[in-house]
Design a protein around this motif. Structure first.
Motif, PDB file in Angstrom:
ATOM      1  N   ASP A  95       0.864  -1.176   0.000  1.00 32.46           N
ATOM      2  CA  ASP A  95       0.000   0.000   0.000  1.00 32.46           C
ATOM      3  C   ASP A  95       0.897   1.221   0.000  1.00 32.46           C
ATOM      4  N   PHE A  96       0.512   2.201  -0.788  1.00 29.97           N
ATOM      5  CA  PHE A  96       1.209   3.495  -0.802  1.00 29.97           C
ATOM      6  C   PHE A  96       0.116   4.516  -0.997  1.00 29.97           C
ATOM      7  N   GLY A  97      -0.195   5.253   0.063  1.00 32.35           N
ATOM      8  CA  GLY A  97      -1.349   6.147   0.003  1.00 32.35           C
ATOM      9  C   GLY A  97      -2.603   5.326  -0.212  1.00 32.35           C
ATOM     10  N   SER A  98      -3.402   5.708  -1.197  1.00 30.86           N
ATOM     11  CA  SER A  98      -4.658   5.009  -1.460  1.00 30.86           C
ATOM     12  C   SER A  98      -4.515   3.930  -2.526  1.00 30.86           C
ATOM     13  N   GLU A  99      -3.316   3.657  -2.971  1.00 31.54           N
ATOM     14  CA  GLU A  99      -3.086   2.694  -4.055  1.00 31.54           C
ATOM     15  C   GLU A  99      -2.178   1.561  -3.589  1.00 31.54           C
ATOM     16  N   ARG A 100      -2.034   0.553  -4.456  1.00 31.02           N
ATOM     17  CA  ARG A 100      -1.125  -0.570  -4.211  1.00 31.02           C
ATOM     18  C   ARG A 100      -0.184  -0.675  -5.410  1.00 31.02           C
ATOM     19  N   PHE A 101       1.111  -0.864  -5.119  1.00 30.29           N
ATOM     20  CA  PHE A 101       2.120  -0.932  -6.169  1.00 30.29           C
ATOM     21  C   PHE A 101       3.077  -2.085  -5.897  1.00 30.29           C
ATOM     22  N   ASP A 102       3.744  -2.540  -6.971  1.00 29.59           N
ATOM     23  CA  ASP A 102       4.818  -3.518  -6.837  1.00 29.59           C
ATOM     24  C   ASP A 102       6.095  -2.775  -6.456  1.00 29.59           C
ATOM     25  N   PHE A 103       6.665  -3.137  -5.330  1.00 32.05           N
ATOM     26  CA  PHE A 103       7.932  -2.565  -4.879  1.00 32.05           C
ATOM     27  C   PHE A 103       9.002  -3.648  -4.942  1.00 32.05           C
ATOM     28  N   ILE A 104      10.240  -3.229  -5.145  1.00 34.62           N
ATOM     29  CA  ILE A 104      11.375  -4.142  -5.180  1.00 34.62           C
ATOM     30  C   ILE A 104      12.285  -3.817  -4.006  1.00 34.62           C
ATOM     31  N   GLY A 105      12.691  -4.848  -3.284  1.00 34.54           N
ATOM     32  CA  GLY A 105      13.562  -4.676  -2.124  1.00 34.54           C
ATOM     33  C   GLY A 105      14.984  -4.333  -2.519  1.00 34.54           C
ATOM     34  N   ALA A 106      15.608  -3.463  -1.727  1.00 34.48           N
ATOM     35  CA  ALA A 106      16.998  -3.063  -1.930  1.00 34.48           C
ATOM     36  C   ALA A 106      17.648  -2.883  -0.564  1.00 34.48           C
ATOM     37  N   HIS A 107      18.970  -2.853  -0.553  1.00 30.72           N
ATOM     38  CA  HIS A 107      19.680  -2.684   0.715  1.00 30.72           C
ATOM     39  C   HIS A 107      21.027  -2.026   0.476  1.00 30.72           C
ATOM     40  N   ASP A 108      21.386  -1.165   1.389  1.00 33.21           N
ATOM     41  CA  ASP A 108      22.730  -0.607   1.450  1.00 33.21           C
ATOM     42  C   ASP A 108      23.028  -0.391   2.926  1.00 33.21           C
ATOM     43  N   PRO A 109      24.226  -0.711   3.382  1.00 35.28           N
ATOM     44  CA  PRO A 109      24.529  -0.537   4.805  1.00 35.28           C
ATOM     45  C   PRO A 109      24.272   0.874   5.332  1.00 35.28           C
ATOM     46  N   ALA A 110      24.398   1.880   4.479  1.00 29.49           N
ATOM     47  CA  ALA A 110      24.212   3.267   4.927  1.00 29.49           C
ATOM     48  C   ALA A 110      22.769   3.576   5.315  1.00 29.49           C
ATOM     49  N   ILE A 111      21.805   2.937   4.662  1.00 28.93           N
ATOM     50  CA  ILE A 111      20.393   3.252   4.948  1.00 28.93           C
ATOM     51  C   ILE A 111      19.574   2.018   5.308  1.00 28.93           C
ATOM     52  N   GLY A 112      20.137   0.838   5.145  1.00 27.15           N
ATOM     53  CA  GLY A 112      19.419  -0.380   5.469  1.00 27.15           C
ATOM     54  C   GLY A 112      18.469  -0.795   4.362  1.00 27.15           C
ATOM     55  N   TYR A 113      17.591  -1.722   4.715  1.00 21.84           N
ATOM     56  CA  TYR A 113      16.615  -2.237   3.760  1.00 21.84           C
ATOM     57  C   TYR A 113      15.610  -1.140   3.403  1.00 21.84           C
ATOM     58  N   HIS A 114      15.240  -1.073   2.130  1.00 16.95           N
ATOM     59  CA  HIS A 114      14.230  -0.132   1.653  1.00 16.95           C
ATOM     60  C   HIS A 114      13.602  -0.722   0.392  1.00 16.95           C
ATOM     61  N   GLU A 115      12.507  -0.151  -0.041  1.00 17.91           N
ATOM     62  CA  GLU A 115      11.802  -0.663  -1.211  1.00 17.91           C
ATOM     63  C   GLU A 115      11.507   0.469  -2.182  1.00 17.91           C
ATOM     64  N   THR A 116      11.619   0.172  -3.488  1.00 21.89           N
ATOM     65  CA  THR A 116      11.390   1.182  -4.507  1.00 21.89           C
ATOM     66  C   THR A 116      10.394   0.697  -5.556  1.00 21.89           C
ATOM     67  N   CYS A 117       9.716   1.664  -6.143  1.00 22.87           N
ATOM     68  CA  CYS A 117       8.789   1.429  -7.248  1.00 22.87           C
ATOM     69  C   CYS A 117       9.096   2.503  -8.290  1.00 22.87           C
ATOM     70  N   ALA A 118       9.639   2.091  -9.424  1.00 18.96           N
ATOM     71  CA  ALA A 118      10.109   3.042 -10.440  1.00 18.96           C
ATOM     72  C   ALA A 118       8.963   3.844 -11.042  1.00 18.96           C
ATOM     73  N   LEU A 119       9.178   5.148 -11.132  1.00 16.09           N
ATOM     74  CA  LEU A 119       8.265   6.036 -11.850  1.00 16.09           C
ATOM     75  C   LEU A 119       8.857   6.411 -13.199  1.00 16.09           C
ATOM     76  N   PHE A 120      10.149   6.789 -13.221  1.00 10.38           N
ATOM     77  CA  PHE A 120      10.836   7.180 -14.452  1.00 10.38           C
ATOM     78  C   PHE A 120      12.275   6.703 -14.403  1.00 10.38           C
ATOM     79  N   SER A 121      12.745   6.174 -15.519  1.00  6.62           N
ATOM     80  CA  SER A 121      14.149   5.847 -15.688  1.00  6.62           C
ATOM     81  C   SER A 121      14.353   5.507 -17.160  1.00  6.62           C
TER      82      SER A 121
END
Length: 178
Positions: A95-121
């Motif tokens: 869930d993100f706000g009022s919608e649901r999206f596919d997120f992909i897990g990522a990790h870096d020691p500086a910020i830890g685990y996080h998830e992203t959903c691409a809008l533009f690339s």
């Protein structure tokens, strides 16, 4: 440093600052000379707010849009710098706000685990940081509807005083206006 029991605005600022610092470092250390970078853009976190965790009773996550010179994504950043738990590269519907999206897990020691959903690339369609920011804000507005305004009670119209009625071509004793 561990997260407070209730996420605070100050803690949000610290987590988002660490996120931006990390991606600035990625840009300046790992992405130097890569033609994918849009020189008109810089790393910026837009509209991050605390939201509940994905599951009942889980920790809060900061949600917003991350702009970089090479991508723009919705991003979910847990309140603590935690391990990846073998979730890097795995998809999860969130869930993100009022919608649901596919997120992909990522990790870096500086910020830890996080998830992203691409809008533009890539980001070559953006001519300025302002345009990228406006797009990020518009994206957030679509998934975070504004709170509904409280319904106001109808206001009864007051009768017109006689002199005012006269100037408006309404005489109290004449019935309909002429």
């Amino acid at each position: 440093m561990s997260a407070p029991s209730q996420p605070t605005p100050e803690w949000l600022d610290q987590r988002v600052s660490a996120l931006v610092t990390h991606f600035v470092r990625v840009q300046t250390e790992r992405m130097v000379g890569i033609p994918l970078l849009n020189p008109a853009l810089s790393v910026e976190a837009v509209g991050f707010e605390w939201a509940g965790g994905a599951e009942e009773g889980s920790e809060a996550v900061a949600e917003g849009v991350l702009i970089t010179p090479w991508f723009m994504s919705l991003l979910r950043l847990p309140s603590v710098n935690g391990p990846h738990g073998n979730r890097v590269g795995r998809k999860a519907v969130r869930d993100f706000g009022s919608e649901r999206f596919d997120f992909i897990g990522a990790h870096d020691p500086a910020i830890g685990y996080h998830e992203t959903c691409a809008l533009f690339s890539p980001m070559n369609g953006f001519t300025s940081q302002d345009l990228a920011r406006e797009t990020a804000l518009a994206s957030l507005a679509l998934v975070r509807p504004a709170p509904e305004a409280p319904e106001l009670a109808p206001v009864a119209a007051e009768p017109l005083p006689p002199r005012r009625a006269f100037f408006m071509a309404r005489r109290p004793d004449a019935g309909a206006a002429v």
